[in-house]
Design a protein around this motif. Structure first.
Motif, PDB file in Angstrom:
ATOM      1  N   THR A 176       0.807  -1.223  -0.027  1.00 57.11           N
ATOM      2  CA  THR A 176       0.153  -0.076   0.026  1.00 57.11           C
ATOM      3  C   THR A 176       0.993   1.404   0.055  1.00 57.11           C
ATOM      4  O   THR A 176       0.832   1.847   0.971  1.00 57.11           O
ATOM      5  CB  THR A 176      -0.896  -0.159   1.210  1.00 57.11           C
ATOM      6  OG1 THR A 176      -1.536  -1.205   1.345  1.00 57.11           O
ATOM      7  CG2 THR A 176      -1.901   1.272   1.146  1.00 57.11           C
ATOM      8  N   SER A 232       4.348   2.982  -5.816  1.00 56.15           N
ATOM      9  CA  SER A 232       4.980   1.875  -5.846  1.00 56.15           C
ATOM     10  C   SER A 232       6.121   1.689  -6.694  1.00 56.15           C
ATOM     11  O   SER A 232       6.785   0.773  -7.090  1.00 56.15           O
ATOM     12  CB  SER A 232       4.049   0.672  -6.786  1.00 56.15           C
ATOM     13  OG  SER A 232       3.844   1.428  -7.894  1.00 56.15           O
ATOM     14  N   GLY A 370      -6.979   5.154  -4.713  1.00 56.18           N
ATOM     15  CA  GLY A 370      -6.160   4.134  -4.623  1.00 56.18           C
ATOM     16  C   GLY A 370      -4.787   4.054  -5.595  1.00 56.18           C
ATOM     17  O   GLY A 370      -4.462   2.674  -5.724  1.00 56.18           O
ATOM     18  N   ASP A 373      -2.001   1.469  -4.952  1.00 60.42           N
ATOM     19  CA  ASP A 373      -2.314  -0.005  -4.867  1.00 60.42           C
ATOM     20  C   ASP A 373      -1.531  -0.942  -5.676  1.00 60.42           C
ATOM     21  O   ASP A 373      -1.498  -0.480  -7.009  1.00 60.42           O
ATOM     22  CB  ASP A 373      -3.705  -0.384  -5.067  1.00 60.42           C
ATOM     23  CG  ASP A 373      -4.152  -1.667  -4.748  1.00 60.42           C
ATOM     24  OD1 ASP A 373      -4.272  -2.082  -3.477  1.00 60.42           O
ATOM     25  OD2 ASP A 373      -4.082  -2.568  -5.655  1.00 60.42           O
ATOM     26  N   ALA A 375      -1.786  -4.301  -6.405  1.00 59.65           N
ATOM     27  CA  ALA A 375      -2.383  -5.357  -6.645  1.00 59.65           C
ATOM     28  C   ALA A 375      -1.981  -6.126  -7.993  1.00 59.65           C
ATOM     29  O   ALA A 375      -1.478  -7.552  -7.758  1.00 59.65           O
ATOM     30  CB  ALA A 375      -3.894  -5.430  -6.563  1.00 59.65           C
ATOM     31  N   SER A 451      -3.537 -10.961   2.528  1.00 54.77           N
ATOM     32  CA  SER A 451      -3.813  -9.570   3.182  1.00 54.77           C
ATOM     33  C   SER A 451      -4.277  -9.461   4.657  1.00 54.77           C
ATOM     34  O   SER A 451      -4.719 -10.347   5.276  1.00 54.77           O
ATOM     35  CB  SER A 451      -5.078  -9.041   2.437  1.00 54.77           C
ATOM     36  OG  SER A 451      -5.507  -7.653   2.847  1.00 54.77           O
ATOM     37  N   GLU A 459      -7.138   1.025   6.318  1.00 54.68           N
ATOM     38  CA  GLU A 459      -6.467   0.287   5.343  1.00 54.68           C
ATOM     39  C   GLU A 459      -6.651  -1.265   5.674  1.00 54.68           C
ATOM     40  O   GLU A 459      -6.133  -2.137   6.309  1.00 54.68           O
ATOM     41  CB  GLU A 459      -4.981   0.360   5.327  1.00 54.68           C
ATOM     42  CG  GLU A 459      -4.677   1.782   4.867  1.00 54.68           C
ATOM     43  CD  GLU A 459      -3.215   2.135   4.837  1.00 54.68           C
ATOM     44  OE1 GLU A 459      -2.307   1.100   4.936  1.00 54.68           O
ATOM     45  OE2 GLU A 459      -3.015   3.386   4.533  1.00 54.68           O
ATOM     46  N   HIS A 461      -7.382  -3.838   3.356  1.00 53.78           N
ATOM     47  CA  HIS A 461      -7.137  -4.649   2.284  1.00 53.78           C
ATOM     48  C   HIS A 461      -5.521  -4.320   1.940  1.00 53.78           C
ATOM     49  O   HIS A 461      -5.567  -3.214   1.411  1.00 53.78           O
ATOM     50  CB  HIS A 461      -7.952  -4.824   1.220  1.00 53.78           C
ATOM     51  CG  HIS A 461      -7.578  -6.022   0.305  1.00 53.78           C
ATOM     52  ND1 HIS A 461      -6.605  -5.594  -0.605  1.00 53.78           N
ATOM     53  CD2 HIS A 461      -7.963  -7.250   0.166  1.00 53.78           C
ATOM     54  CE1 HIS A 461      -6.595  -6.791  -1.631  1.00 53.78           C
ATOM     55  NE2 HIS A 461      -7.375  -7.699  -0.924  1.00 53.78           N
ATOM     56  N   ASN A 462      -4.649  -5.099   1.848  1.00 52.94           N
ATOM     57  CA  ASN A 462      -3.384  -4.767   1.538  1.00 52.94           C
ATOM     58  C   ASN A 462      -2.714  -5.937   0.661  1.00 52.94           C
ATOM     59  O   ASN A 462      -2.933  -7.103   0.840  1.00 52.94           O
ATOM     60  CB  ASN A 462      -2.393  -4.564   2.866  1.00 52.94           C
ATOM     61  CG  ASN A 462      -2.770  -3.451   3.611  1.00 52.94           C
ATOM     62  OD1 ASN A 462      -2.421  -2.401   3.216  1.00 52.94           O
ATOM     63  ND2 ASN A 462      -3.525  -3.536   4.566  1.00 52.94           N
ATOM     64  N   THR A 463      -2.194  -5.618  -0.489  1.00 50.02           N
ATOM     65  CA  THR A 463      -1.543  -6.353  -1.446  1.00 50.02           C
ATOM     66  C   THR A 463      -0.609  -7.155  -1.140  1.00 50.02           C
ATOM     67  O   THR A 463      -0.271  -8.358  -1.671  1.00 50.02           O
ATOM     68  CB  THR A 463      -1.353  -5.642  -3.038  1.00 50.02           C
ATOM     69  OG1 THR A 463       0.036  -4.874  -2.380  1.00 50.02           O
ATOM     70  CG2 THR A 463      -2.240  -4.813  -3.335  1.00 50.02           C
TER      71      THR A 463
END
Length: 563
Positions: A176, A232, A370, A373, A375, A451, A459, A461-463
């Motif tokens: 995240t 990222s 987001g 993210d 993902a 996750s 937060e 949900h985290n990848t």
């Protein structure tokens, strides 16, 4: 030391030489100066890998990007002054997002964001990966959608150009955003307490900045801390390095496979272009072509060669691992092709929250979403890791077959070079690979399915993409050794068969690969201490010597070598 000059003019990019996988060759990465523009839109795969490997870089921000950034910066300030409540600008972060910040607090808030978020631990990322992460972040900012000043990008690039590279801890990020490692980089950027590497040595940020002739302090303006950490870029830099490493390992896998095929006098039908064309998977067809090219001209992998080796009956077909190898390697090549496209897209994208956009009727507005993210890239990393582990399984199966006279079609037991029994040969060398493969399989568990909610559910949900990345990096290290074992055992198998196969040649590519191995590791006669051999073989894989030899062999072999 070769300086890589990135004066950043997109139209001036020279066409790089590439290897069989579409990546720049080692010589090309280290020689010609690179000239390209950092404009937020023009980084390509050859440029990314050259920045990764260069001894030094010199990077500038394009004038157009500077103009765009200055315009959007003013638009951001006008928007905030006009009353929009914006996350990270005049509102706090995470679970405290509803807490407003006064105009007087906003600048001090930037420094405190870096201090509070610089909580990572573990080993520091290699300087070349940390440097690439800063370049990627600067390029994302150059798009103008984050509302930061051109001066922030120029400060980042001044550190990069002076080889002042912040130490970034590898543990802490959940995918995240790269909060912890980039916050550590931010502390170095503003001249606070964080270690850096400067010309290969560790120093405090202030000491290195003084030595490099740069201002010791830099003040972040309102809204600039979050764009620095929320994205990222570190993950992408690590992924670029992993893809680059894997591409080299594919070359080594193919080269080691060629040694195995010759040593066991394998049938060539599994690599016949007709069967692979019928499957309609281009990368699989290419993998089979590479094998045919490496063994092109072999007399060992023929009916005559098998007869001369003592086989009295038709083999009909080899084991599943041999016949499936082009399919397994082809699938890995396909994943790497997709990975290059993904990293190029990420390198030229605005990965942050919030983002600033021009409104149709004039002015600007912040949109909070987001875009940090990871993902997609995280799941790609999991996929690549699974295939890297499978490559380790395949390699270990090949080295294991070489030990048994029945499975190897007549090689001496354990590949012993002297009297078998008195000499134990390479049985424990192969065991090293067998010991690593279960570790690879365990580390290939997809972290993207694991996750964890954090920060009071804000937060939720985290990848877990950075965990995926760490697992992949560790597996690439393991694969270096597994492939090294296969290399040294395949070369030994060739040596043990040469007397029987007198008068018959091995393939030209096979011979070149064998020669490189023998330049570093002598053939095994009577038993000796084997750890140094395994370590040398691992180093050969980790470097570029074997992969470059494979590339040269492929480039010098006719496209239509007979099957």
């Amino acid at each position: 030391m070769v300086a890589l000059v990135v004066t950043l003019t997109a139209a001036a990019v020279s066409a790089p030489s590439t290897n069989s996988l579409g990546a720049p060759t080692a010589a090309d990465q280290k020689s010609s100066p690179l000239r390209v523009t950092l404009d937020g839109d023009s980084l390509d795969w050859p440029t990314l890998t050259r920045v990764l490997h260069a001894d030094s870089v010199s990077i500038k921000l394009s004038e157009n990007a500077r103009t765009t950034m200055a315009k959007t910066r003013q638009g951001a300030l006008d928007t905030v002054d006009g009353g929009q409540r914006v996350y990270g600008w005049n509102q706090a972060l995470g679970p405290l997002k509803d807490k407003p910040l006064t105009a007087d607090e906003q600048q001090e808030f930037q420094r405190r964001v870096l201090r509070s978020h610089a909580a990572g631990t573990g080993g520091a990322l290699p300087p070349r990966i940390a440097r690439l992460a800063l370049v990627l972040r600067a390029n994302s900012m150059a798009r103008g959608a984050m509302g930061v000043r051109p001066g922030l990008v120029e400060r980042m690039l001044s550190l990069v150009n002076a080889s002042v590279i912040p130490k970034m801890p590898e543990i802490g990020s959940l995918g995240t955003g790269d909060l912890q490692p980039m916050a550590a980089a931010g502390l170095s950027l503003i001249g606070e307490d964080n270690e850096v590497t400067y010309r290969g040595k560790t120093a405090s940020a202030r000491t290195a900045l003084r030595a490099a002739g740069l201002p010791e302090h830099f003040t972040l303006a309102s809204g600039e801390a979050l764009p620095l950490v929320s994205g990222s870029s570190v993950l992408t830099a690590r992924y670029i390095d992993a893809v680059d490493r894997t591409e080299r390992q594919v070359g080594v896998l193919q080269g080691a496979f060629a040694l195995f095929l010759e040593a066991t006098r394998a049938e060539q039908g599994a690599f016949d272009p007709r069967t692979h064309d019928e499957r309609r998977i281009p990368e699989e067809t290419e993998a089979a072509r590479q094998i045919r090219a490496l063994v092109c001209g072999t007399g060992w992998m023929t009916d005559q060669g098998r007869k001369q080796a003592g086989e009295t009956a038709p083999r009909v077909q080899d084991s599943t691992s041999v016949r499936a190898a082009p399919h397994i390697v082809g699938a890995l090549l396909q994943t790497l092709t997709k990975a290059r496209k993904t990293t190029v897209r990420e390198a030229n994208a605005s990965t942050s929250n919030p983002l600033l956009f021009a409104k149709p009727g004039g002015g600007y507005e912040f949109v909070m979403g987001g875009n940090w993210d990871a993902a997609l890239i995280g799941h790609e990393i999991d996929t690549l890791n699974a295939q890297v582990a499978d490559a380790g399984v395949l390699s270990q199966e090949f080295s294991g077959r070489l030990l048994d006279p029945k499975w190897s079609h007549g090689l001496p037991a354990n590949l012993a070079g002297g009297p078998v029994g008195l000499n134990s040969g390479m049985v424990q060398v192969q065991t090293v690979a067998a010991a690593l493969v279960p570790e690879m399989q365990v580390a290939a568990t997809p972290a993207g399915t694991l996750s964890r909610p954090v920060k009071g559910g804000q937060e939720d949900h985290n990848t877990m993409a950075m965990a995926s990345m760490r697992n992949l990096t560790e597996n690439l290290d393991r694969l270096d050794t597994v492939l090294g074992v296969q290399l040294v055992m395949g070369a030994q198998g060739l040596d043990l068969m040469r007397q029987k196969m007198a008068g018959l040649p091995v393939g030209s590519g096979t011979q070149a690969i064998h020669a490189v191995v023998r330049q570093h590791i002598p053939a095994l006669g009577d038993d000796r201490h084997m750890s140094p051999d395994v370590e040398k073989a691992t180093s050969l894989v980790h470097g570029q010597t074997i992969s470059d030899t494979v590339d040269t062999a492929l480039a010098s072999t006719p496209d239509k070598c007979p099957a």
